[in-house]
Design a protein around this motif. Structure first.
Motif, PDB file in Angstrom:
ATOM      1  N   ASP A  99      -1.687  11.348   2.142  1.00  0.00           N
ATOM      2  CA  ASP A  99      -1.349  11.154   3.550  1.00  0.00           C
ATOM      3  C   ASP A  99      -2.583  11.349   4.410  1.00  0.00           C
ATOM      4  OD1 ASP A  99      -0.506  12.214   6.341  1.00  0.00           O
ATOM      5  OD2 ASP A  99       1.336  11.336   5.543  1.00  0.00           O
ATOM      6  N   SER A 100      -2.881  10.358   5.218  1.00  0.00           N
ATOM      7  CA  SER A 100      -4.038  10.428   6.099  1.00  0.00           C
ATOM      8  C   SER A 100      -3.845   9.458   7.249  1.00  0.00           C
ATOM      9  CB  SER A 100      -5.317  10.074   5.325  1.00  0.00           C
ATOM     10  OG  SER A 100      -6.455  10.163   6.159  1.00  0.00           O
ATOM     11  N   PRO A 101      -4.310   9.805   8.462  1.00  0.00           N
ATOM     12  CA  PRO A 101      -4.252   8.842   9.567  1.00  0.00           C
ATOM     13  C   PRO A 101      -5.149   7.649   9.263  1.00  0.00           C
ATOM     14  CG  PRO A 101      -4.791  11.054  10.342  1.00  0.00           C
ATOM     15  CD  PRO A 101      -4.908  11.073   8.858  1.00  0.00           C
ATOM     16  N   PRO A 102      -4.964   6.532   9.955  1.00  0.00           N
ATOM     17  CA  PRO A 102      -3.990   6.268  11.025  1.00  0.00           C
ATOM     18  C   PRO A 102      -2.624   5.937  10.461  1.00  0.00           C
ATOM     19  CG  PRO A 102      -5.341   4.346  10.659  1.00  0.00           C
ATOM     20  CD  PRO A 102      -5.897   5.422   9.760  1.00  0.00           C
ATOM     21  N   TYR A 103      -1.593   6.012  11.322  1.00  0.00           N
ATOM     22  CA  TYR A 103      -0.221   5.765  10.918  1.00  0.00           C
ATOM     23  C   TYR A 103       0.286   4.481  11.559  1.00  0.00           C
ATOM     24  CZ  TYR A 103      -0.521  10.574   9.344  1.00  0.00           C
ATOM     25  OH  TYR A 103      -0.907  11.717   8.708  1.00  0.00           O
ATOM     26  N   LEU A 104       0.925   3.660  10.738  1.00  0.00           N
ATOM     27  CA  LEU A 104       1.448   2.382  11.240  1.00  0.00           C
ATOM     28  C   LEU A 104       2.727   2.556  12.035  1.00  0.00           C
ATOM     29  CD1 LEU A 104       0.971   0.011   8.181  1.00  0.00           C
ATOM     30  CD2 LEU A 104      -0.399   0.119  10.259  1.00  0.00           C
ATOM     31  N   ALA A 105       3.539   3.520  11.634  1.00  0.00           N
ATOM     32  CA  ALA A 105       4.865   3.658  12.227  1.00  0.00           C
ATOM     33  C   ALA A 105       5.006   5.025  12.874  1.00  0.00           C
ATOM     34  CB  ALA A 105       5.933   3.475  11.145  1.00  0.00           C
ATOM     35  N   PRO A 106       5.948   5.174  13.814  1.00  0.00           N
ATOM     36  CA  PRO A 106       6.230   6.491  14.396  1.00  0.00           C
ATOM     37  C   PRO A 106       6.660   7.466  13.312  1.00  0.00           C
ATOM     38  CG  PRO A 106       7.290   4.746  15.662  1.00  0.00           C
ATOM     39  CD  PRO A 106       6.757   4.112  14.417  1.00  0.00           C
ATOM     40  N   LEU A 107       6.400   8.755  13.546  1.00  0.00           N
ATOM     41  CA  LEU A 107       6.658   9.747  12.510  1.00  0.00           C
ATOM     42  C   LEU A 107       8.144  10.025  12.313  1.00  0.00           C
ATOM     43  CD1 LEU A 107       3.803  12.308  13.225  1.00  0.00           C
ATOM     44  CD2 LEU A 107       3.937  10.630  11.392  1.00  0.00           C
ATOM     45  N   VAL A 142      -8.792  12.660   1.718  1.00  0.00           N
ATOM     46  CA  VAL A 142      -8.240  11.954   0.557  1.00  0.00           C
ATOM     47  C   VAL A 142      -8.941  10.606   0.456  1.00  0.00           C
ATOM     48  CG1 VAL A 142      -6.017  13.126   0.659  1.00  0.00           C
ATOM     49  CG2 VAL A 142      -6.333  11.004   1.925  1.00  0.00           C
ATOM     50  N   PRO A 143      -9.049  10.060  -0.752  1.00  0.00           N
ATOM     51  CA  PRO A 143      -9.830   8.823  -0.917  1.00  0.00           C
ATOM     52  C   PRO A 143      -9.211   7.594  -0.277  1.00  0.00           C
ATOM     53  CG  PRO A 143      -8.772   9.445  -2.986  1.00  0.00           C
ATOM     54  CD  PRO A 143      -8.580  10.595  -2.051  1.00  0.00           C
ATOM     55  N   MET A 144      -7.890   7.619  -0.028  1.00  0.00           N
ATOM     56  CA  MET A 144      -7.193   6.446   0.508  1.00  0.00           C
ATOM     57  C   MET A 144      -5.772   6.859   0.839  1.00  0.00           C
ATOM     58  SD  MET A 144      -6.444   4.608  -3.155  1.00  0.00           S
ATOM     59  CE  MET A 144      -7.810   5.492  -3.947  1.00  0.00           C
ATOM     60  N   LYS A 145      -5.076   6.031   1.581  1.00  0.00           N
ATOM     61  CA  LYS A 145      -3.627   6.162   1.643  1.00  0.00           C
ATOM     62  C   LYS A 145      -3.068   5.662   0.311  1.00  0.00           C
ATOM     63  CE  LYS A 145      -2.801   5.306   6.594  1.00  0.00           C
ATOM     64  NZ  LYS A 145      -1.831   6.382   6.856  1.00  0.00           N
ATOM     65  N   LEU A 146      -2.055   6.332  -0.214  1.00  0.00           N
ATOM     66  CA  LEU A 146      -1.524   5.928  -1.512  1.00  0.00           C
ATOM     67  C   LEU A 146      -0.099   6.434  -1.667  1.00  0.00           C
ATOM     68  CD1 LEU A 146      -1.918   4.789  -4.443  1.00  0.00           C
ATOM     69  CD2 LEU A 146      -2.690   7.088  -5.076  1.00  0.00           C
ATOM     70  N   LEU A 147       0.740   5.574  -2.200  1.00  0.00           N
ATOM     71  CA  LEU A 147       2.109   5.941  -2.566  1.00  0.00           C
ATOM     72  C   LEU A 147       2.323   5.513  -4.009  1.00  0.00           C
ATOM     73  CD1 LEU A 147       5.076   6.802  -1.652  1.00  0.00           C
ATOM     74  CD2 LEU A 147       5.461   4.359  -1.299  1.00  0.00           C
ATOM     75  N   VAL A 148       2.754   6.445  -4.856  1.00  0.00           N
ATOM     76  CA  VAL A 148       3.071   6.132  -6.251  1.00  0.00           C
ATOM     77  C   VAL A 148       4.521   6.541  -6.487  1.00  0.00           C
ATOM     78  CG1 VAL A 148       2.492   6.473  -8.674  1.00  0.00           C
ATOM     79  CG2 VAL A 148       0.687   6.551  -6.949  1.00  0.00           C
TER      80      VAL A 148
END
Length: 350
Positions: free
Chosen positions: A167-175, A226-232
């Protein structure tokens, strides 16, 4: 009364079935078919229940068929557990249907479960074959914020075992919608682990969001970056951005299906998870020699947050913050922030 079952003979052809008109509507299947019981065996079983002492000869006369066919049917019913074998007290007898049918259902359910258990293994073989045939099917590129939000929601909905997230900014959607989406996953019992970058926690709103997730059951840790945004998801599907832009139609992400690449991304997450600092519930800890204000400060220092962000979060000036940090260092006998953090951890303050 017949006291034994002859050796099975070749099946006989039912001439009545062969002469049935093609135009006659097919009868609905019997529920016995799901348990592997044929129409004839079902009829025979009903006859045996009705006249259990008639024996092979009596059942043959009742059904107007040959004794050999009755014997073959009895052998099948015996294998299915609907009849009990002859013994010294008598010949074939029906088993109580309340017991026999339930046992037959359980056996079929067990067989179905065994087959279903092979589905994952078969899916792996299928996926590997599909990948060899068409490697481009491994990756799906998703364009634009709306499409990315939809695919993200779909991945969350499909999660069965665990989710790993950088998890890291920027965020596409509201929290708030994100919190709702992720809390639903946690309510389903899916394990959820997140590694936050320090920048994810530098504003009170973002820190409150992370703490809200932890309160719902998320396991959270923090790294300076963190190296990137990532979802696994379930170790089998990953989603990560292709572009660095934070908004607009130019935003692109890629979905990677199960492959050596998803395995590598999962390994990267596990490696950094071991290195990350737990986002512990420091504020909820009870330490006799630590004030509430100091617990807040220690918690923010423990995750590596910079002075300016800590001061902004606590609503104090940098000068006041640094004075309080110096006071903590003196209490801990530490020469610097790093040593202070280590000694605070040793005392259970983090």
């Amino acid at each position: 009364m017949n006291r034994c079952i002859d050796t099975l003979e070749p099946p006989e052809v039912d001439s009545r079935a062969a002469s049935a008109s093609d135009e006659t509507p097919a009868a609905p299947p019997s529920p016995w078919a799901a348990a592997g019981v044929s129409d004839f065996d079902e009829t025979l079983y009903h006859a045996i229940l009705h006249q259990p002492d008639a024996g092979v000869t009596g059942w043959s006369e009742l059904l107007r068929t040959s004794p050999s066919r009755i014997r073959r049917g009895c052998a099948r019913l015996l294998r299915l557990g609907l009849l009990q074998a002859p013994d010294s007290t008598g010949g074939l007898r029906p088993v109580d249907p309340r017991v026999a049918v339930r046992a037959l259902i359980r056996k079929r359910e067990s067989e179905s479960e065994l087959l279903a258990a092979t589905a994952d293994d078969l899916a792996k073989v299928y996926a590997a074959g599909a990948l060899r045939a068409e490697p481009s099917g491994l990756i799906e590129v998703v364009h634009g914020e709306s499409a990315n939000a939809a695919r993200l929601e779909e991945l969350y909905a499909r999660a069965e075992h665990d989710i790993c997230l950088f998890d890291s900014p920027p965020y596409l959607a509201p929290l708030t919608p994100q919190l709702d989406l992720q809390s639903e996953v946690l309510r389903r019992g899916v394990s959820y682990r997140t590694i936050y970058s320090v920048s994810s926690l530098e504003t009170p709103q973002l820190l409150a969001y992370a703490e809200g997730m932890v309160a719902l059951g998320e396991q959270a840790r923090v790294l300076p970056a963190v190296p990137m945004k990532l979802l696994v998801v379930d170790g089998r599907c990953a989603m990560l951005p292709l572009t660095s832009t934070d908004a607009g139609p130019a935003y692109c992400a890629v979905i990677v299906r199960h492959s050596a690449l998803t395995d590598a991304l999962r390994t990267l997450f596990e490696t950094l998870w071991q290195q990350a600092t737990p986002l512990s519930g420091v504020r909820e800890e009870s330490h006799e020699d630590l004030t509430e204000a100091d617990r807040n400060l220690v918690g923010l220092l423990a995750v590596g947050m910079k002075d300016a962000a800590i001061a902004r979060h606590l609503g104090i000036s940098l000068r006041t913050l640094r004075r309080r940090i110096s006071g903590l260092q003196r209490r801990l006998g530490a020469r610097g922030r790093f040593q202070a953090g280590a000694r605070a951890a040793h005392r259970g303050w983090t």
